[in-house]
Write a protein that holds these residues in place. Structure first.
Motif, PDB file in Angstrom:
ATOM      1  N   GLN A  46       0.824  -1.189   0.000  1.00  0.00           N
ATOM      2  CA  GLN A  46       0.000   0.000   0.000  1.00  0.00           C
ATOM      3  C   GLN A  46       0.873   1.260   0.000  1.00  0.00           C
ATOM      4  O   GLN A  46       0.608   2.204  -0.719  1.00  0.00           O
ATOM      5  N   VAL A  54       2.258   2.756  -3.188  1.00  0.00           N
ATOM      6  CA  VAL A  54       1.199   3.251  -4.050  1.00  0.00           C
ATOM      7  C   VAL A  54       0.891   4.697  -3.654  1.00  0.00           C
ATOM      8  O   VAL A  54       0.706   5.564  -4.484  1.00  0.00           O
ATOM      9  N   GLU A  55       0.873   4.924  -2.349  1.00  0.00           N
ATOM     10  CA  GLU A  55       0.624   6.283  -1.875  1.00  0.00           C
ATOM     11  C   GLU A  55       1.757   7.226  -2.267  1.00  0.00           C
ATOM     12  O   GLU A  55       1.530   8.353  -2.671  1.00  0.00           O
ATOM     13  N   GLU A 100      -4.038  13.142  -5.983  1.00  0.00           N
ATOM     14  CA  GLU A 100      -3.483  12.199  -4.999  1.00  0.00           C
ATOM     15  C   GLU A 100      -2.953  12.953  -3.789  1.00  0.00           C
ATOM     16  O   GLU A 100      -3.140  12.537  -2.646  1.00  0.00           O
ATOM     17  N   TRP A 128      -5.782  14.199  -1.597  1.00  0.00           N
ATOM     18  CA  TRP A 128      -6.381  13.116  -0.833  1.00  0.00           C
ATOM     19  C   TRP A 128      -5.610  12.850   0.454  1.00  0.00           C
ATOM     20  O   TRP A 128      -6.174  12.774   1.552  1.00  0.00           O
ATOM     21  N   GLN A 129      -4.298  12.733   0.328  1.00  0.00           N
ATOM     22  CA  GLN A 129      -3.448  12.486   1.497  1.00  0.00           C
ATOM     23  C   GLN A 129      -3.564  13.608   2.512  1.00  0.00           C
ATOM     24  O   GLN A 129      -3.638  13.382   3.718  1.00  0.00           O
ATOM     25  N   GLN A 153      -6.991  13.679   4.265  1.00  0.00           N
ATOM     26  CA  GLN A 153      -7.073  12.581   5.223  1.00  0.00           C
ATOM     27  C   GLN A 153      -6.325  12.920   6.515  1.00  0.00           C
ATOM     28  O   GLN A 153      -6.848  12.747   7.617  1.00  0.00           O
ATOM     29  N   MET A 208      -7.995  13.575  10.402  1.00  0.00           N
ATOM     30  CA  MET A 208      -7.667  12.723  11.548  1.00  0.00           C
ATOM     31  C   MET A 208      -6.949  13.500  12.637  1.00  0.00           C
ATOM     32  O   MET A 208      -6.671  12.975  13.708  1.00  0.00           O
ATOM     33  N   GLY A 262      -8.402   0.194  -4.378  1.00  0.00           N
ATOM     34  CA  GLY A 262      -7.890   1.493  -4.775  1.00  0.00           C
ATOM     35  C   GLY A 262      -6.690   1.853  -3.931  1.00  0.00           C
ATOM     36  O   GLY A 262      -6.494   1.338  -2.839  1.00  0.00           O
ATOM     37  N   ALA A 263      -5.917   2.736  -4.451  1.00  0.00           N
ATOM     38  CA  ALA A 263      -4.635   3.014  -3.831  1.00  0.00           C
ATOM     39  C   ALA A 263      -4.771   3.743  -2.506  1.00  0.00           C
ATOM     40  O   ALA A 263      -3.949   3.585  -1.615  1.00  0.00           O
ATOM     41  N   LEU A 264      -5.844   4.529  -2.343  1.00  0.00           N
ATOM     42  CA  LEU A 264      -5.809   5.526  -1.288  1.00  0.00           C
ATOM     43  C   LEU A 264      -6.610   5.145  -0.062  1.00  0.00           C
ATOM     44  O   LEU A 264      -7.795   5.431   0.052  1.00  0.00           O
ATOM     45  N   GLY A 265      -5.960   4.505   0.865  1.00  0.00           N
ATOM     46  CA  GLY A 265      -6.589   4.220   2.148  1.00  0.00           C
ATOM     47  C   GLY A 265      -7.787   3.315   2.004  1.00  0.00           C
ATOM     48  O   GLY A 265      -8.150   2.879   0.928  1.00  0.00           O
ATOM     49  N   LEU A 279      -8.182   0.334   2.581  1.00  0.00           N
ATOM     50  CA  LEU A 279      -7.896  -1.095   2.533  1.00  0.00           C
ATOM     51  C   LEU A 279      -7.758  -1.678   3.926  1.00  0.00           C
ATOM     52  O   LEU A 279      -8.341  -2.713   4.235  1.00  0.00           O
ATOM     53  N   GLN A 328     -10.768   6.521  10.245  1.00  0.00           N
ATOM     54  CA  GLN A 328     -10.176   7.184   9.085  1.00  0.00           C
ATOM     55  C   GLN A 328     -10.992   6.910   7.818  1.00  0.00           C
ATOM     56  O   GLN A 328     -11.312   7.824   7.062  1.00  0.00           O
TER      57      GLN A 328
END
Lengths: 302, 302
Positions: free
Chosen positions: A152, A155-156, A260, A263-264, A267, A271, B119-122, B124, B267
């Protein structure tokens, strides 16, 4: 504060490495001026971000080192951000693995920074996005971001790099089939490192087939062989990176990168107010109830 | 709906594999009944979750297969959840790599499920938490969760397993120093697989030293050697897993597991209403502005 930050940004742009180091510390630890600094960043930095990722033992650091040597000789300016998969309890304790790059620590055209992972749970990718954006405001030609992991995590990481190099070793051959889809999505360039080993040719050929199957109309993922310890293939890798970067100016790619990154960042921001200590206390109070259900618990509190 | 879900949960508890498969599909795709299903789960399942992780090429699938053989012979009931690092565009396409386990597909005591990464973003990790909790409601002795990656990802996976086995190959030796801190935090058991290779002894010895340095008063991370292809060391691994699981009943460990799981779930829930398409449109509109700054943009919209 605003003035101080403006001054800091100015001296980063002029190539002051100490200012850059200070700015990274501010962002890394979210010290005073953190928001102002990020909001003062120019998005026009010429430096391209090159992600180098792959499983442990693939020789990523040696490869980064070889690329550094090559580019320094060409008169290029390079920053290296290496992400150490250390625990929060060993913050910064792993600089030792950077020892192979020591040669460059005092080189005026090279900037090296090790980041420890900020705890296991999220936030790291966002932090790397922020720090890479800061580094891009300094006059580098390339910013190398080295991360461990094929899973994972990378990918991030791939989301924030202009070009992602996935480094594999011949032994990874058996699992390429498994990694197939995920890895094809993120790799712009495959490197079979330690290519003087037995199974290298087989892996190389398999990757070529995969790359060919997945090729877009005008683009096929490059597959290269290197032996980083002897610099074999490094020049070709550098050329392949440049070739790829030259395609990147179109806005669809830029959009994808920003997506991308956003998104990070979103997130991590969402949090921010979840306090682990408080959460632990809430769980402690409730977990012994006979009717305890984790999902009901989360719906109740969060 | 509630009644249907109750019925489904009942037949999962009675060992109906088809019901379990259906429940996983509901959770995986968040179909009707998803919330009710999760909130109806008992937290008392006896099955222990064993995470098997490590870099590509470490032989994790072969090791899982060998453990399966061993436990099946002992009359145990086992579920395997394998997480494929595939892209969302290749959903489920990678079942092929499970072929080595085909032998067990119709075995009444074995349940195997491949999950593609969503998908790549969280998201999972949260999905795995939910699915593992569903599987725990079925009468298994062990639930093996196999993931690829030594990086951020497996740190997240480690949070949900009762016991985390980190599989390495002799070649990983050079990078153990780098991985040191992070890997020590997550590994309950180290396995040096392919231990018939040259560098195995050196890696084994280094891991032993690391484990010893980091040992708590009453516990030292186990380090084992296996050659999964010939079943060498598998019995010892199974014994080591059991030994570890027997220590786990104390509530501090349970609290820690619940904390990590909660974090992932919160999250995922907080990001649920961030729509990637909408986000992309917003970026598209703003990115061409000369004053565009990503951080100002995010502060404005999110």
């Amino acid at each position: 504060m605003q003035d101080k930050i403006k001054q800091l940004l100015k001296s980063i742009a002029s190539g002051e490495q100490k200012s850059l180091a200070r700015a990274i510390t501010i962002v890394e630890n979210e010290l005073d001026g953190y928001d102002a600094l990020l909001q003062g960043l120019q998005q026009t930095g010429a430096a391209k971000i090159i992600g180098i990722t792959g499983p442990p033992g693939a020789g990523k650091s040696t490869l980064v080192n070889a690329l550094l040597h090559y580019w320094v000789e060409q008169g290029k300016k390079i920053a290296v951000v290496a992400v150490d998969p250390s625990s929060p309890f060993n913050y910064g304790a792993l600089l030792g693995d950077r020892i192979r790059m020591n040669h460059f620590y005092n080189h005026p055209n090279v900037f090296i920074r090790s980041l420890a992972s900020r705890g296991a749970l999220g936030g790291l990718s966002a932090k790397i996005v922020e720090i890479a954006d800061v580094v891009k405001n300094a006059p580098f030609d390339y910013v190398l971001v080295e991360t461990v992991g094929v899973g994972q995590s990378e990918v991030e990481i791939a989301g924030l790099a202009d070009c992602t190099v996935v480094v594999l070793v011949p032994e990874a051959g058996d699992e390429v089939q498994t990694l197939k889809a995920g890895i094809m999505e993120i790799a712009d360039i495959f490197v079979v490192n330690k290519a003087d080993r037995d199974q290298a040719e087989a892996l190389y050929r398999n990757l070529r087939i995969l790359a060919h199957e997945k090729a877009a109309e005008d683009f096929e993922t490059a597959v290269l062989k290197t032996v980083a310890t002897t610099n074999a293939g490094i020049q070709e890798l550098a050329a392949s990176i440049d070739e790829l970067l030259s395609r990147l100016s179109h806005s669809e790619r830029k959009l994808q990168l920003l997506l991308e990154k956003s998104w990070q960042l979103i997130q991590a921001r969402r949090m921010k107010n979840v306090n682990r200590g408080l959460l632990a206390n809430q769980i402690r109070t409730e977990m012994e109830q006979p009717e305890f259900n984790l999902y009901t618990f989360i719906n109740k509190y969060y």
